[in-house]
Design an enzyme around this catalytic site. Structure first.
Site, short mmCIF file in Angstrom:
data_model
loop_
_atom_site.label_atom_id
_atom_site.label_comp_id
_atom_site.label_asym_id
_atom_site.label_seq_id
_atom_site.Cartn_x
_atom_site.Cartn_y
_atom_site.Cartn_z
N ARG A 1 0.72 -1.35 0.14
CA ARG A 1 0.00 0.09 -0.01
C ARG A 1 0.88 1.26 -0.30
O ARG A 1 0.50 2.33 0.64
CB ARG A 1 -0.99 -0.13 1.12
CG ARG A 1 -2.21 -1.08 1.23
CD ARG A 1 -2.88 -1.02 2.27
NE ARG A 1 -2.12 -1.30 3.45
CZ ARG A 1 -2.49 -1.08 4.70
NH1 ARG A 1 -3.60 -0.48 4.91
NH2 ARG A 1 -1.79 -1.42 5.70
N LYS B 1 -0.88 4.41 -1.31
CA LYS B 1 -1.94 5.01 0.01
C LYS B 1 -1.10 5.85 0.98
O LYS B 1 -1.71 7.06 1.21
CB LYS B 1 -2.70 3.70 0.58
CG LYS B 1 -3.32 4.17 1.95
CD LYS B 1 -3.97 3.01 2.57
CE LYS B 1 -4.29 3.22 3.83
NZ LYS B 1 -5.66 3.98 3.91
N LYS C 1 -20.47 3.09 -6.95
CA LYS C 1 -19.90 1.85 -7.10
C LYS C 1 -19.66 1.34 -8.73
O LYS C 1 -20.50 1.98 -9.58
CB LYS C 1 -20.74 0.58 -6.57
CG LYS C 1 -20.96 0.72 -4.98
CD LYS C 1 -19.70 0.35 -4.26
CE LYS C 1 -19.81 0.52 -2.88
NZ LYS C 1 -20.45 -0.75 -2.53
N ASP D 1 -26.24 -3.71 8.97
CA ASP D 1 -25.99 -2.93 7.63
C ASP D 1 -25.73 -3.75 6.62
O ASP D 1 -25.28 -4.89 6.48
CB ASP D 1 -24.26 -2.35 7.74
CG ASP D 1 -24.08 -1.23 8.87
OD1 ASP D 1 -25.11 -0.61 9.18
OD2 ASP D 1 -23.12 -0.99 9.26
N CYS E 1 -24.95 2.33 1.22
CA CYS E 1 -24.15 3.41 0.64
C CYS E 1 -23.68 3.19 -0.78
O CYS E 1 -23.39 2.24 -1.37
CB CYS E 1 -23.03 3.78 1.60
SG CYS E 1 -21.78 2.52 1.76
N HIS F 1 -16.92 11.33 3.56
CA HIS F 1 -15.39 10.76 2.79
C HIS F 1 -14.74 11.92 2.53
O HIS F 1 -13.57 11.80 1.97
CB HIS F 1 -15.86 9.94 1.56
CG HIS F 1 -16.67 8.47 1.77
ND1 HIS F 1 -17.82 8.35 2.33
CD2 HIS F 1 -16.13 7.28 2.07
CE1 HIS F 1 -18.33 7.34 2.44
NE2 HIS F 1 -17.03 6.84 2.67
N CYS G 1 -22.41 7.90 6.17
CA CYS G 1 -21.75 6.71 6.39
C CYS G 1 -20.97 6.74 7.70
O CYS G 1 -20.95 7.53 8.59
CB CYS G 1 -20.71 6.44 5.24
SG CYS G 1 -20.24 4.60 4.91
#
Length: 771
Positions: free
Chosen positions: A17, A20, A117, A613, A658, A709, A741
C-alpha cells in the site's frame, strides 16, 4: 507458438500500500508532492517489470491513478467543473484531489463530486460532471507520459482508457441527471478519442485498449446509435500519416450478446469478451455471428474478481470453443486485476496446503501464461502436461467437508422464518411509544474515528505486548469517552464507536466458522481507502457471540438508547472472497442464520435498536434487469428478513446502504422490512428522495446529510438546507438525521464539529416545524 497474452489492468496501490501511505502523508503535510510523484513512478516501473518478467505481451499503461481512473479520464477530456478550476491550484494533482474528496481552505470551499460503485464491484468511481459550458477536448498528457516512461524501460505497453461510450453513460450534468447526447457532445468526445489513437500511433504503440464495460448493461433507446456514432468517427484514426495502431474494444462484468453483431461489423482489431461472468451469452453470440476476418478475440478467462485458482481445463474449453470460429484468439484477464490483492507471497499465515488454492494479481500473471501455453497443445500433450495435472488436483472435491449441522438447520427453515410480525406500520407505532424519541432523531451510522492510539493498542495485542484484559480496559475507556461526547453534543441515539473492530466484515468473519484471513491482501475501494476482505473457505456458522458484550456494556453506561451494530449477510458475502464451489445464495443463507443468532442475543441483552448494515446490497445486483430478481433479489432480500424476523415488535431494526444507485430497486429495499434505513445521499444531491416519495416508501429513512468521505466540515446552515430538501419529499415523522456513512476513516478534528452542526441543524428544524 503460445497465444498472445493480455492484462486489462493491474493493481496500483503497491504490494504494501505504498501509494496510499505516500498520498495520505501528503494530505497531512508529512510528504511533498515530489515524494508522491517519485513513489508513483517507482510503482509503475515495478508493476510493468513484473508483468514483463512473467512473459505478458500486452502490458497495460495508464491504468495507474492517484485516485480514480474515470476521474483521470474526465480531467484528460477537459471535463473539470468551474468551481474546481476557480481554486486555481498550481499543481494538477491538487485539483484532482479536490474533485475526489472536496476542499475547504484559503482557496475556497467545495464538496467532492459524487462517488458511485463501479458496476458490481466494491471499487468506487468519481462521477464526471459535464456542465453546459464544458468544452470536451483532449487536454492532458498523463497517458502519453506514462507510455514514454515505460518505453524508456524497454517495455512497449498497451495504453488503457475508459472508453467514450462508458464515459458518457456514466457522466452526469450538474443536476445529477443523465446527459443529453446531442451531436456536438458526441462529435467532441469522438474527436478527443480519435486524437488519442493518432498520438499513440505516432508514439509507436502497437495496441490501445478502450474499456467499454457499460456495453454489458441493457440497452436503452439510442444506446446502440450512440455507440455507432462514436466509433464511426474514432476507428478511422487508427491509421494516419504518422503510423498505425490497433484498437482493442474491451468489455467485462457480463456479456455483450445484444450488441455483439454491431461490434463485429465494425471490425475492431481486438474485442475483449468476459468468459467468466458473460460466458454462455458471449459464446452463443460468437457462434451466431462469427468473427470479423481481421479481429482477434481476447478470451477473458482469468478471473479479475476473485482470488481462487483458475481451473485450466475450463479455461481451455472456452478457448477451444472460440477457436471453432476463428484462429485469432488471445488469452486475457476477464477484467482489470485492480479488484484482487497484489500477491500471495507475503501470506505466511496461510499454510502451503491452503495458499495453493489462491491466486492474487501476480499469481494470475502466471496463470495467464500457463493457459496460453497449454492452449497450443493437442489433446495428447494436454493430458500428459504436469502443469495441467497439478492444476486439476486442486479441483478434486476434497478441499473442504460439509458441515452437517449447518445443512440441517437450513433444511428446517419454513416460510414463517422469513416474515416478521406484526406488519411494519403497526410496529412503527409501537416503537415510537416505546422509544419516545424526538421528531427528526439524530444518530450516526456506527463507527467513530479509528485514531492512532486505537490502532496502536490493537497492534500491541496482536504482537503479544499487552494481554486481552489490558486491551479490553482500553476499549472500555474509548467507549466511555465517545458516549460522553455524544451525550454532550446532544445526539439522540448513540453508538459505542466500534473501536474493537478492525473492519466491519473481517471482525465478524473472525467470530464465524468457515472463514480465513490474510495479512496483506488489500484491495482499493476508493481513493486511498483499501480493504482486506476475508475468505469464505467452508460452511459458515456463528462460533460465539460477536458484539453482545460490548453493546451491553455501552448501553449500561448511558440512559440514551444505544444501537447494536451488525453487518448483514449479503454485505459480509459481497465484501468477502466468496467460495466458487457452492452458490452465493447458499453462502448468504448460512450467514443469515449466524447473524440472526447475534440479533436475538443482542435483544436478550437489552439492546432495543439494532442496525444490520447492508451497505453492499446493491453492489452485486446483476447488470441486466431481467436477472435482478431471479438471480439475486429473490434470495438476497429474504436473507435479510431471515436475520431479523424473530425479534419483538418494539425492537427497532435499522439498516444502512451507501454509494449505489437505489432508485430502481427502492421497492425491493422497502421489502427488506427494516423499520429504519440510513443511506448515502449527500454526494448524489439527494436524488433518491424522489424515488422514495414516488414509491410510498414505508421504511423510516435517514438520507445522509453530509459526506464523511470528505475532510470538509459542513456548516449548520448548509445542513439545514439539506434537511429542508429531505422534508420536501418525506414526512417529518419518518425522517432521521445522520451522516451518510460511518466515521471510522475521519479524524476527530472534523468529526465532532460536523456532528455538533448536525445536531444544531436538527434542533433548528424541529423548532421551525413546531411553529
Amino acid at each position: 507458438m503460445p497465444a498472445l497474452t493480455s492484462v486489462s489492468g493491474f493493481p496500483r496501490i503497491g504490494a504494501n500500500r505504498e501509494l496510499k501511505k505516500i498520498i495520505e502523508g501528503y494530505w497531512k503535510g508529512a510528504n511533498s508532492l515530489d515524494d508522491v510523484r517519485a513513489t508513483a513512478k517507482e510503482l509503475r516501473a515495478k508493476h510493468w517489470k513484473l508483468q514483463a518478467e512473467a512473459g505478458i505481451e500486452l502490458i497495460p499503461s495508464n491504468d495507474f491513478s492517484y485516485y480514480d481512473q474515470l476521474l483521470d479520464t474526465a480531467i484528460l477530456l477537459n471535463a473539470v467543473p468551474q468551481r474546481y478550476q476557480r481554486l486555481a491550484f498550481e499543481n494538477a494533482e491538487d485539483t484532482l484531489f479536490a474533485i475526489g474528496r472536496g476542499y475547504q481552505g484559503e482557496r475556497g470551499d467545495v464538496t467532492a463530486l459524487p462517488m458511485k460503485k463501479w458496476f458490481t464491484t466494491n471499487y468506487h468511481y468519481i462521477v464526471p460532471e459535464i456542465e453546459p459550458s464544458t468544452d470536451i477536448k483532449l487536454v492532458g498528457s498523463k497517458p502519453f507520459e506514462e507510455f514514454a516512461e515505460a518505453k524508456a524501460l524497454g517495455i512497449l505497453t498497451k495504453p488503457v482508457f475508459i472508453g467514450p461510450y462508458t464515459f458518457l453513460k456514466l457522466a452526469r450534468n450538474p443536476q445529477a441527471e443523465e446527459l443529453n447526447f446531442d451531436r456536438g457532445l458526441i462529435n467532441a468526445t469522438a474527436a478527443a478519442y480519435a486524437e488519442i489513437l493518432t498520438k499513440f500511433a505516432a508514439l509507436g504503440a502497437q495496441w490501445v485498449q478502450f474499456d467499454e464495460p457499460y456495453l454489458v448493461l441493457d440497452k436503452e433507446p439510442g444506446d446502440v446509435e450512440l455507440f455507432k456514432a462514436l466509433y464511426a468517427k474514432i476507428l478511422p484514426a487508427r491509421e494516419s500519416s504518422d503510423g498505425a495502431v490497433k484498437l482493442l474494444l474491451n468489455t467485462y462484468f457480463g456479456h455483450i450478446a445484444d450488441i455483439y453483431e454491431t461490434v463485429n461489423l465494425f471490425g475492431f482489431d481486438g474485442v475483449g469478451l468476459d468468459l467468466i461472468e458473460g460466458k454462455d451469452e458471449n459464446l452463443a453470440a460468437v457462434e451466431k455471428f462469427g468473427v470479423a476476418q481481421d479481429t482477434t478475440l481476447f478470451a477473458g478467462v482469468i478471473n479479475g474478481r476473485n482470488i481462487w485458482r483458475n481451473d485450466y481445463a475450463v479455461s481451455l474449453g472456452l478457448i477451444d470453443a472460440l477457436k471453432q470460429k476463428t484462429d485469432k484468439v488471445a488469452v486475457s484477464t476477464a477484467s482489470s486485476l485492480l479488484h484482487v490483492p497484489f500477491s500471495t507471497a507475503g501470506e505466511s499465515g496461510l499454510s502451503d496446503e491452503v495458499r495453493k488454492h489462491f491466486a492474487f494479481a501476480v499469481e494470475k500473471l502466471g496463470e495467464l501464461e500457463d493457459v496460453a501455453e497449454l492452449a497450443q497443445f493437442d489433446d495428447d500433450a494436454k493430458r500428459s502436461s504436469q502443469t495441467l495435472q497439478g492444476n486439476q488436483a486442486l479441483f478434486d472435491g476434497t478441499r473442504v467437508a460439509e458441515d452437517s449441522a449447518v445443512s440441517q438447520r437450513l433444511a428446517a427453515l419454513s416460510d414463517a422464518d422469513f416474515v416478521r410480525q406484526p406488519a411494519r406500520t403497526e410496529r412503527q407505532q409501537l416503537q415510537r411509544e416505546a422509544l419516545n424519541l424526538p421528531l427528526l432523531p439524530t444518530t450516526t451510522i456506527g463507527s467513530f474515528p479509528q485514531t492512532k492510539d486505537v490502532r496502536a493498542e490493537r497492534a500491541k495485542l496482536r504482537k503479544g505486548e499487552i494481554d486481552q484484559a489490558s486491551y479490553d480496559e482500553f476499549i472500555r475507556g474509548k467507549i466511555d469517552e465517545v458516549i460522553a461526547h455524544q451525550e454532550q453534543i446532544g445526539l439522540d441515539v448513540l453508538v459505542h464507536g466500534e473501536f474493537e473492530r478492525n473492519d466491519m466484515v473481517e471482525y465478524f468473519g473472525q467470530n464465524l466458522n468457515g472463514f480465513l484471513f490474510t495479512k496483506n491482501a488489500w484491495v482499493q475501494s476508493y481513493g486511498t481507502r483499501c480493504v482486506k476482505p476475508p475468505i469464505v473457505w467452508g460452511d459458515v456458522s456463528r462460533a460465539n457471540p460477536i458484539t453482545v458484550e460490548w453493546s451491553a456494556y455501552a448501553q449500561s453506561r448511558t440512559k440514551h438508547w444505544m444501537k447494536g451494530m451488525l453487518t448483514g449477510p449479503v454485505t459480509i458475502l459481497n465484501w468477502s472472497w466468496p467460495r466458487e464451489d457452492v452458490s452465493h445464495e447458499l453462502q448468504t443463507k448460512q450467514l443469515a442464520l449466524a447473524i440472526r443468532d447475534e440479533v436475538l442475543d443482542l435483544e436478550k441483552a437489552g439492546i432495543r435498536i439494532i442496525q444490520i448494515d447492508e451497505a453492499a446490497l446493491r453492489e452485486k445486483l446483476p447488470l441486466r434487469k431481467s436477472d435482478w430478481h431471479v438471480k439475486y433479489l429473490d434470495w438476497a432480500v429474504p436473507a435479510f428478513r431471515l436475520v431479523h424476523s424473530a425479534v419483538q415488535p418494539t425492537t427497532q431494526i435499522h439498516t444502512h446502504m451507501c454509494y449505489s444507485e437505489f432508485n430502481d430497486i427502492i421497492r425491493d429495499i422497502d421489502a427488506m422490512d427494516a423499520d429504519v434505513i440510513s443511506f448515502e445521499a449527500s454526494r448524489g444531491d439527494l436524488v433518491v428522495l424522489d424515488a422514495i416519495h414516488d414509491a410510498n416508501f414505508e421504511t423510516e429513512a435517514g438520507p445522509g446529510v453530509y459526506d464523511i468521505h470528505s475532510p470538509r466540515i459542513p456548516g449548520e446552515h448548509e445542513l439545514e438546507e439539506r434537511i429542508d430538501a429531505i422534508l420536501e419529499k418525506i414526512d417529518a415523522a419518518k425522517v432521521w438525521i445522520n451522516p451518510d456513512c460511518g466515521l471510522k476513516t475521519r479524524g476527530n478534528a472534523e468529526t465532532w464539529p460536523s456532528l455538533t452542526n448536525l445536531v444544531e441543524a436538527a434542533k433548528a428544524e424541529r423548532a421551525r416545524l413546531a411553529r
